[in-house]
Motif scaffolding. Structure first.
Motif, PDB file in Angstrom:
ATOM      1  N   THR A 154       0.749  -1.084   0.072  1.00 50.90           N
ATOM      2  CA  THR A 154      -0.064   0.034  -0.002  1.00 50.90           C
ATOM      3  C   THR A 154       0.853   1.156  -0.105  1.00 50.90           C
ATOM      4  OG1 THR A 154      -0.132   0.055   2.347  1.00 50.90           O
ATOM      5  CG2 THR A 154      -1.847  -1.133   1.145  1.00 50.90           C
ATOM      6  N   LEU A 155       0.347   2.453  -0.520  1.00 49.46           N
ATOM      7  CA  LEU A 155       0.885   3.730  -0.468  1.00 49.46           C
ATOM      8  C   LEU A 155       0.842   4.335   0.914  1.00 49.46           C
ATOM      9  CD1 LEU A 155       0.453   4.745  -4.029  1.00 49.46           C
ATOM     10  CD2 LEU A 155       2.207   3.361  -3.037  1.00 49.46           C
ATOM     11  N   THR A 156       1.860   5.067   1.308  1.00 52.47           N
ATOM     12  CA  THR A 156       1.836   6.108   2.604  1.00 52.47           C
ATOM     13  C   THR A 156       2.107   7.301   2.079  1.00 52.47           C
ATOM     14  OG1 THR A 156       2.681   6.293   5.014  1.00 52.47           O
ATOM     15  CG2 THR A 156       4.134   5.380   3.281  1.00 52.47           C
ATOM     16  N   TRP A 157       1.668   8.263   2.827  1.00 53.32           N
ATOM     17  CA  TRP A 157       2.129   9.710   2.545  1.00 53.32           C
ATOM     18  C   TRP A 157       2.173  10.362   3.894  1.00 53.32           C
ATOM     19  CZ3 TRP A 157       4.198  11.337  -1.665  1.00 53.32           C
ATOM     20  CH2 TRP A 157       4.141  12.878  -1.678  1.00 53.32           C
ATOM     21  N   PRO A 158       2.982  11.319   4.128  1.00 47.31           N
ATOM     22  CA  PRO A 158       4.231  11.534   3.494  1.00 47.31           C
ATOM     23  C   PRO A 158       5.250  10.545   3.400  1.00 47.31           C
ATOM     24  CG  PRO A 158       4.493  12.589   5.615  1.00 47.31           C
ATOM     25  CD  PRO A 158       2.996  11.911   5.682  1.00 47.31           C
ATOM     26  N   PRO A 159       6.072  10.623   2.308  1.00 46.52           N
ATOM     27  CA  PRO A 159       7.155   9.583   2.185  1.00 46.52           C
ATOM     28  C   PRO A 159       8.027   9.326   3.634  1.00 46.52           C
ATOM     29  CG  PRO A 159       7.245  11.014   0.482  1.00 46.52           C
ATOM     30  CD  PRO A 159       6.313  11.573   1.509  1.00 46.52           C
ATOM     31  N   ARG A 160       8.498   7.914   3.905  1.00 42.33           N
ATOM     32  CA  ARG A 160       9.358   7.667   4.921  1.00 42.33           C
ATOM     33  C   ARG A 160      10.716   7.032   4.493  1.00 42.33           C
ATOM     34  NH1 ARG A 160       4.052   4.872   7.192  1.00 42.33           N
ATOM     35  NH2 ARG A 160       5.837   3.293   7.273  1.00 42.33           N
ATOM     36  N   GLY A 161      11.564   7.177   5.115  1.00 47.49           N
ATOM     37  CA  GLY A 161      12.912   6.548   5.045  1.00 47.49           C
ATOM     38  C   GLY A 161      13.840   7.294   4.118  1.00 47.49           C
ATOM     39  N   THR A 162      14.915   6.747   4.263  1.00 47.44           N
ATOM     40  CA  THR A 162      16.037   7.346   3.282  1.00 47.44           C
ATOM     41  C   THR A 162      16.928   6.252   2.519  1.00 47.44           C
ATOM     42  OG1 THR A 162      17.614   7.519   4.880  1.00 47.44           O
ATOM     43  CG2 THR A 162      16.054   9.457   4.361  1.00 47.44           C
ATOM     44  N   ILE A 163      16.533   4.987   2.760  1.00 46.20           N
ATOM     45  CA  ILE A 163      17.536   3.824   2.305  1.00 46.20           C
ATOM     46  C   ILE A 163      17.377   3.552   1.013  1.00 46.20           C
ATOM     47  CG2 ILE A 163      18.553   1.423   2.883  1.00 46.20           C
ATOM     48  CD1 ILE A 163      17.381   1.947   5.922  1.00 46.20           C
ATOM     49  N   GLY A 164      16.214   3.674   0.571  1.00 45.74           N
ATOM     50  CA  GLY A 164      15.949   3.165  -0.685  1.00 45.74           C
ATOM     51  C   GLY A 164      16.010   3.886  -1.863  1.00 45.74           C
ATOM     52  N   PHE A 165      15.320   3.783  -3.105  1.00 45.84           N
ATOM     53  CA  PHE A 165      15.517   4.663  -4.228  1.00 45.84           C
ATOM     54  C   PHE A 165      14.120   4.833  -4.732  1.00 45.84           C
ATOM     55  CE2 PHE A 165      16.833   0.403  -5.534  1.00 45.84           C
ATOM     56  CZ  PHE A 165      16.235   0.309  -6.667  1.00 45.84           C
ATOM     57  N   GLY A 166      13.856   5.638  -5.733  1.00 41.99           N
ATOM     58  CA  GLY A 166      12.412   5.704  -6.596  1.00 41.99           C
ATOM     59  C   GLY A 166      11.522   5.974  -5.817  1.00 41.99           C
ATOM     60  N   TYR A 167      10.345   5.031  -5.794  1.00 36.17           N
ATOM     61  CA  TYR A 167       9.259   5.055  -5.245  1.00 36.17           C
ATOM     62  C   TYR A 167       9.131   4.454  -3.752  1.00 36.17           C
ATOM     63  CZ  TYR A 167       7.211   6.806  -9.368  1.00 36.17           C
ATOM     64  OH  TYR A 167       6.730   7.432 -10.490  1.00 36.17           O
ATOM     65  N   ASP A 168      10.336   3.937  -3.286  1.00 36.37           N
ATOM     66  CA  ASP A 168      10.500   3.094  -2.234  1.00 36.37           C
ATOM     67  C   ASP A 168       9.668   3.739  -1.026  1.00 36.37           C
ATOM     68  OD1 ASP A 168      11.609   1.086  -3.528  1.00 36.37           O
ATOM     69  OD2 ASP A 168      13.496   1.077  -2.462  1.00 36.37           O
ATOM     70  N   PRO A 169      10.235   5.282  -0.720  1.00 33.28           N
ATOM     71  CA  PRO A 169       9.612   5.803   0.541  1.00 33.28           C
ATOM     72  C   PRO A 169       8.149   5.933   0.563  1.00 33.28           C
ATOM     73  CG  PRO A 169      11.589   7.036  -0.590  1.00 33.28           C
ATOM     74  CD  PRO A 169      11.088   6.125  -1.522  1.00 33.28           C
ATOM     75  N   MET A 170       7.367   5.804  -0.276  1.00 34.60           N
ATOM     76  CA  MET A 170       5.904   5.579  -0.133  1.00 34.60           C
ATOM     77  C   MET A 170       5.456   4.394  -0.456  1.00 34.60           C
ATOM     78  SD  MET A 170       4.624   7.621  -3.793  1.00 34.60           S
ATOM     79  CE  MET A 170       2.783   7.886  -2.934  1.00 34.60           C
ATOM     80  N   PHE A 171       5.904   3.265  -0.419  1.00 38.71           N
ATOM     81  CA  PHE A 171       5.624   2.063  -0.494  1.00 38.71           C
ATOM     82  C   PHE A 171       5.716   1.054   0.573  1.00 38.71           C
ATOM     83  CE2 PHE A 171       5.797  -2.561  -2.026  1.00 38.71           C
ATOM     84  CZ  PHE A 171       4.742  -2.639  -2.680  1.00 38.71           C
TER      85      PHE A 171
END
Length: 206
Positions: A154-171
């Motif tokens: 599922t998608l979350t908002w606002p984005p969370r985290g700094t480890i991934g890339f692309g859309y990772d922070p909202m997934f």
């Protein structure tokens, strides 16, 4: 009668991507198999135009391009975020949503576009989404093998985290509370769409 899979032999293999995040993940996945991954960028191989309309078409196009130019077996990835309420968008155009007028990619911009498109659908719009990854291996003689993987979430908002890339922070993957960008890389690799596709590749060709 199904055509038997071709086995991938140890040695050099081109990762047909200029995305350092993808290259890192694929390199880590290949590490146990005696494969020596080199990135297309390090060989001076440019990125081809992704003219396909499916993940399979674009992955195979990129793999063929790098195999032709390098004379080595090439592995390409085409992946994207598919949002149910947006009819599967951004899908194969995942990277396009990040394009800026300057010709660079801004993933914060891309995530905002997804969130704004969902907001425009109204509060009843669901937030179910999945990542798709197609991995294509191409040999210099043109033989191609392709494998698809998925990760539901599922998608979350606002984005969370700094480890991934692309859309990772909202997934947020199914069964987890952390976003892909909050998970330890090894934990993400164990459950990601890329890992799912890679398991199928390993079973077939390694």
């Amino acid at each position: 009668m199904p055509v038997p899979h071709r086995k991938l032999q140890p040695g050099k293999l081109v990762i047909a991507s200029h995305n350092e995040g993808k290259v890192r993940e694929i390199r880590a996945l290949l590490a146990p198999y005696g494969i020596e991954p080199v990135s297309a960028a390090s060989l001076g191989i440019p990125e081809p135009d992704e003219t396909g309309t499916t993940f399979f078409a674009n992955a195979e196009l990129k793999a063929r391009f790098s195999a032709d130019l390098s004379g080595l077996v090439a592995l390409a990835d085409d992946s994207g975020l598919c949002v149910d309420a947006l009819g599967g968008d951004p899908g194969v155009y995942t990277a396009n949503w990040a394009e800026t007028p300057e010709g660079t990619r801004d993933w914060n911009l891309a995530m905002r576009k997804v969130e704004e498109a969902l907001a425009a659908k109204g509060p009843e719009a669901g937030r179910d989404a999945h990542f798709v990854c197609v991995l294509s291996l191409c040999w210099p003689d043109g033989h191609v093998e392709s494998f698809e993987g998925r990760a539901e979430g599922t998608l979350t908002w606002p984005p969370r985290g700094t480890i991934g890339f692309g859309y990772d922070p909202m997934f947020v993957p199914l069964g987890r509370e952390q976003s892909f960008a909050e998970l330890d890389p090894a934990e993400k690799q164990a459950i990601s769409h890329r890992a799912d596709a890679f398991k199928k590749l390993v079973a077939a060709v390694l």
